[in-house]
Write an enzyme that holds these catalytic residues in place. Structure first.
Site, PDB file in Angstrom:
ATOM      1  N   ASP A  17      -4.979   6.575   2.222  1.00 12.97           N
ATOM      2  CA  ASP A  17      -3.903   6.726   1.242  1.00 12.97           C
ATOM      3  C   ASP A  17      -4.430   6.169  -0.090  1.00 12.97           C
ATOM      4  O   ASP A  17      -4.366   4.974  -0.338  1.00 12.97           O
ATOM      5  CB  ASP A  17      -2.662   5.951   1.701  1.00 12.97           C
ATOM      6  CG  ASP A  17      -1.549   5.967   0.650  1.00 12.97           C
ATOM      7  OD1 ASP A  17      -1.737   6.566  -0.429  1.00 12.97           O
ATOM      8  OD2 ASP A  17      -0.487   5.367   0.917  1.00 12.97           O
ATOM      9  N   TRP A  74       2.451  -0.671   1.735  1.00 12.32           N
ATOM     10  CA  TRP A  74       2.294   0.769   1.952  1.00 12.32           C
ATOM     11  C   TRP A  74       1.716   1.062   3.321  1.00 12.32           C
ATOM     12  O   TRP A  74       2.120   2.012   3.985  1.00 12.32           O
ATOM     13  CB  TRP A  74       1.483   1.412   0.830  1.00 12.32           C
ATOM     14  CG  TRP A  74       2.296   1.472  -0.428  1.00 12.32           C
ATOM     15  CD1 TRP A  74       2.054   0.804  -1.596  1.00 12.32           C
ATOM     16  CD2 TRP A  74       3.520   2.217  -0.639  1.00 12.32           C
ATOM     17  NE1 TRP A  74       3.043   1.089  -2.511  1.00 12.32           N
ATOM     18  CE2 TRP A  74       3.944   1.945  -1.954  1.00 12.32           C
ATOM     19  CE3 TRP A  74       4.284   3.070   0.159  1.00 12.32           C
ATOM     20  CZ2 TRP A  74       5.109   2.506  -2.497  1.00 12.32           C
ATOM     21  CZ3 TRP A  74       5.440   3.632  -0.371  1.00 12.32           C
ATOM     22  CH2 TRP A  74       5.840   3.347  -1.689  1.00 12.32           C
ATOM     23  N   LYS A 117       0.579   8.068 -10.130  1.00 11.44           N
ATOM     24  CA  LYS A 117      -0.162   6.885 -10.578  1.00 11.44           C
ATOM     25  C   LYS A 117      -1.368   7.280 -11.413  1.00 11.44           C
ATOM     26  O   LYS A 117      -1.448   6.934 -12.576  1.00 11.44           O
ATOM     27  CB  LYS A 117      -0.589   6.039  -9.383  1.00 11.44           C
ATOM     28  CG  LYS A 117       0.540   5.155  -8.867  1.00 11.44           C
ATOM     29  CD  LYS A 117       1.031   5.488  -7.510  1.00 11.44           C
ATOM     30  CE  LYS A 117       2.299   4.735  -7.173  1.00 11.44           C
ATOM     31  NZ  LYS A 117       2.600   4.742  -5.752  1.00 11.44           N
TER      32      LYS A 117
HETATM   33  C1  LIG Z   1       3.225   4.848  -4.652  1.00  9.80           C
HETATM   34  C2  LIG Z   1       2.560   4.826  -3.340  1.00  9.80           C
HETATM   35  C3  LIG Z   1       3.051   5.556  -2.251  1.00  9.80           C
HETATM   36  C4  LIG Z   1       4.337   6.359  -2.300  1.00  9.80           C
HETATM   37  O1  LIG Z   1       4.203   7.466  -3.065  1.00  9.80           O
HETATM   38  P1  LIG Z   1       5.404   8.533  -3.150  1.00  9.80           P
HETATM   39  O2  LIG Z   1       4.738   9.640  -3.883  1.00  9.80           O
HETATM   40  O3  LIG Z   1       6.513   7.866  -3.902  1.00  9.80           O
HETATM   41  O4  LIG Z   1       5.802   8.896  -1.782  1.00  9.80           O
HETATM   42  C5  LIG Z   1       2.353   5.517  -1.056  1.00  9.80           C
HETATM   43  N1  LIG Z   1       1.228   4.805  -0.949  1.00  9.80           N
HETATM   44  C6  LIG Z   1       0.717   4.077  -1.980  1.00  9.80           C
HETATM   45  C7  LIG Z   1      -0.546   3.320  -1.790  1.00  9.80           C
HETATM   46  C8  LIG Z   1       1.375   4.074  -3.205  1.00  9.80           C
HETATM   47  O5  LIG Z   1       0.872   3.362  -4.216  1.00  9.80           O
END
Ligand SMILES: *Cc1c(COP(=O)(O)O)cnc(C)c1O
Length: 360
Positions: free
Chosen positions: A172, A102, A196
Site C-alpha cells: 500500500d 493503515w 497524496k
Molecule cells: C490515505 C491512505 C489510505 C486510504 O486511502 P483512501 O483513498 O481514502 O481509501 C490507505 N492507505 C494509506 C497508507 C493511506 O495513506
C-alpha cells in the site's frame, strides 16, 4: 491570489504548474471544444489522455512490461477487500505486517476473507519503527505478504523492501508512491490512492504483475476483479476521468522535474531539513526510530501541548496550514509530498525556530 503552504496529509497539495495547465485547458482541451470532464471516456481525445497518462507513469516508475497498470475507483481502502478476493487463489491465509493505522485497516478487512497471519507487529512500541527483515515471521504457504511501506499517520517508513521469496509482496504505497525511485519488479502488486502524491481524490492506481490476474474468488464483484480492469483498459465502466487526466498532468510534471531520481533528491533534502529542525531543538520531538522516519509525513510534538493552538494559529498567519496532527497521535504533522516546494519546508522550519525562541 495567494497559494498557501498546505501540509495536509490528503487530499494534499498539487503542483501549481499542474493546476495552471488544467486551468488553461479547462474550457477547451487542445481545440476539442470540450473540457476533459465532458468527454466520452471512449472518444479518441480522452483515449489519448488516458494512454499518455499510463505511459508517463510507466516511464517515470520504470514499470516492467509484465505488469498491468489499472486506474480504479474506491480509493486505497477498497483494495483492502479486493486484494484477498483477487489474490488468495486456492490458499487460505495471507501474511500481514502491522506497522500502524493503515496496516490495521487492511488487516481488519482481510480477516473477512481469510486467515491473517501477523508477520510482525510494532504496536507495542507505539508504532514508532518498522520491523527488520529478520523479525518477519513469514509463512511460506501464504498467498501473499501485505505491508504499508509508509504509514501516513505514524510517519513510519520502511528503509528496505521485504524479501518474501516466491510469495508475492503487496504494498500500500498511498503516501510514498512517486517520492523516489522504486524497483517495481520486487512487488507482486503496488497500489495507491491518488490524493497524496498522484492527483485528485477519486482514483486509485493498481500496478499488478500479470501472473497474479485471473484467480479471483468466484463471488468477487465484477468491479473488484482486477481482471475486469486489466482486460478492459480500466474502462469496463466509466472511470474517474477528470482525476485520471489530472494524474496524467502530474506524471508529465514529474518527468519535467527530472523523474523520480530528482524527486527523491528533493524529498530527501526536505525531510532532512525538517527532522534536523526537530532534533536540534529542545522543544520539538519526533518519536520514530531515525532510519524509519518517513520522508513524506513528519509528525512532531511540542514540549507543552498547551501551546499547540498558539503554534497552529501562528503558523497559519505565516501561510503554513493544515499542520494539526492526526487525532490518534496529537501534536503536529507536516505532510511534505512532491508538490510541497522546498521553500514551504524552509518557511516551516523558520517559523518553528521563531516560535520556540518566543517561548524562552
Ligand atoms: C490515505 C491512505 C489510505 C486510504 O486511502 P483512501 O483513498 O481514502 O481509501 C490507505 N492507505 C494509506 C497508507 C493511506 O495513506
Amino acid at each position: 491570489m495567494t497559494r498557501l503552504f498546505n501540509f495536509s496529509a490528503g487530499p494534499a497539495m498539487l503542483p501549481a504548474a499542474v493546476i495552471e495547465s488544467a486551468q488553461q485547458e479547462m474550457l477547451d482541451w487542445h481545440g476539442s471544444g470540450m473540457s476533459t470532464m465532458e468527454m466520452s471516456h471512449r472518444g479518441k481525445e480522452y483515449m489519448s489522455i488516458a494512454g499518455k497518462a499510463e505511459q508517463d507513469l510507466r516511464d517515470v516508475m520504470d514499470i516492467p512490461n509484465n505488469y498491468k497498470v489499472l486506474f480504479v475507483q474506491g480509493g486505497a481502502s477498497m483494495q483492502f477487500a479486493a486484494i484477498p478476493l483477487n489474490l488468495l487463489g486456492d490458499k487460505t491465509s495471507a501474511d500481514y505486517i502491522n506497522t500502524g493505522m493503515w496496516s490495521k485497516k487492511a488487516i481488519a478487512e482481510a480477516k473477512r476473507f481469510c486467515t491473517v497471519n501477523i508477520a510482525a507487529d510494532t504496536s507495542e512500541g507505539g508504532f514508532t519503527s518498522a520491523p527488520s527483515q529478520g523479525e518477519l515471521k513469514l509463512n511460506p504457504d501464504a498467498a501473499f505478504v501485505h505491508y504499508t511501506p509508509n504509514e501516513t499517520i505514524g510517519g513510519v517508513e520502511f528503509d528496505y523492501i521485504p524479501e518474501t521469496g516466491d510469495v508475492p509482496l503487496i504494498a500500500d504505497m498511498s503516501s510514498t508512491i512517486l517520492s523516489r525511485p522504486v524497483d517495481v519488479s520486487k512487488f507482486g502488486m503496488i497500489y495507491a490512492g491518488a490524493q497524496k502524491n498522484i492527483g485528485p481524490a477519486g482514483l486509485c492506481i493498481v500496478i499488478i504483475r500479470e501472473d497474479l490476474l485471473g484467480k479471483a474468488a468466484a463471488q468477487t464483484p465484477t468491479l473488484l476483479n482486477y481482471e475486469t480492469h486489466a482486460t478492459n483498459g480500466s474502462m469496463y465502466n466509466t472511470p474517474p476521468t477528470y482525476s485520471w487526466y489530472m494524474a496524467g498532468l502530474v506524471f508529465a510534471w514529474i518527468k519535467e522535474q527530472g523523474g523520480l531520481k530528482a524527486m527523491g533528491e528533493i524529498n530527501g533534502r526536505k525531510a532532512a531539513k525538517l527532522y534536523a529542525a526537530i532534533d536540534n531543538s529542545g522543544f520539538y520531538a519526533n518519536p520514530v526510530a531515525k532510519h524509519h522516519r518517513s520522508w513524506m509525513n513528519v509528525p512532531f510534538t511540542l514540549a507543552d501541548a498547551d501551546l499547540d493552538a498558539a503554534f497552529l494559529k501562528g503558523a497559519s498567519e505565516q501561510g503554513l496550514i493544515t499542520l494539526k496532527g492526526h487525532r490518534s497521535v496529537g501534536g503536529m504533522r507536516a505532510s511534505i509530498y512532491n508538490a510541497m516546494p522546498e521553500e514551504g519546508v524552509d518557511a516551516l522550519v523558520a517559523f518553528m525556530q521563531s516560535f520556540e525562541k518566543n517561548q524562552a
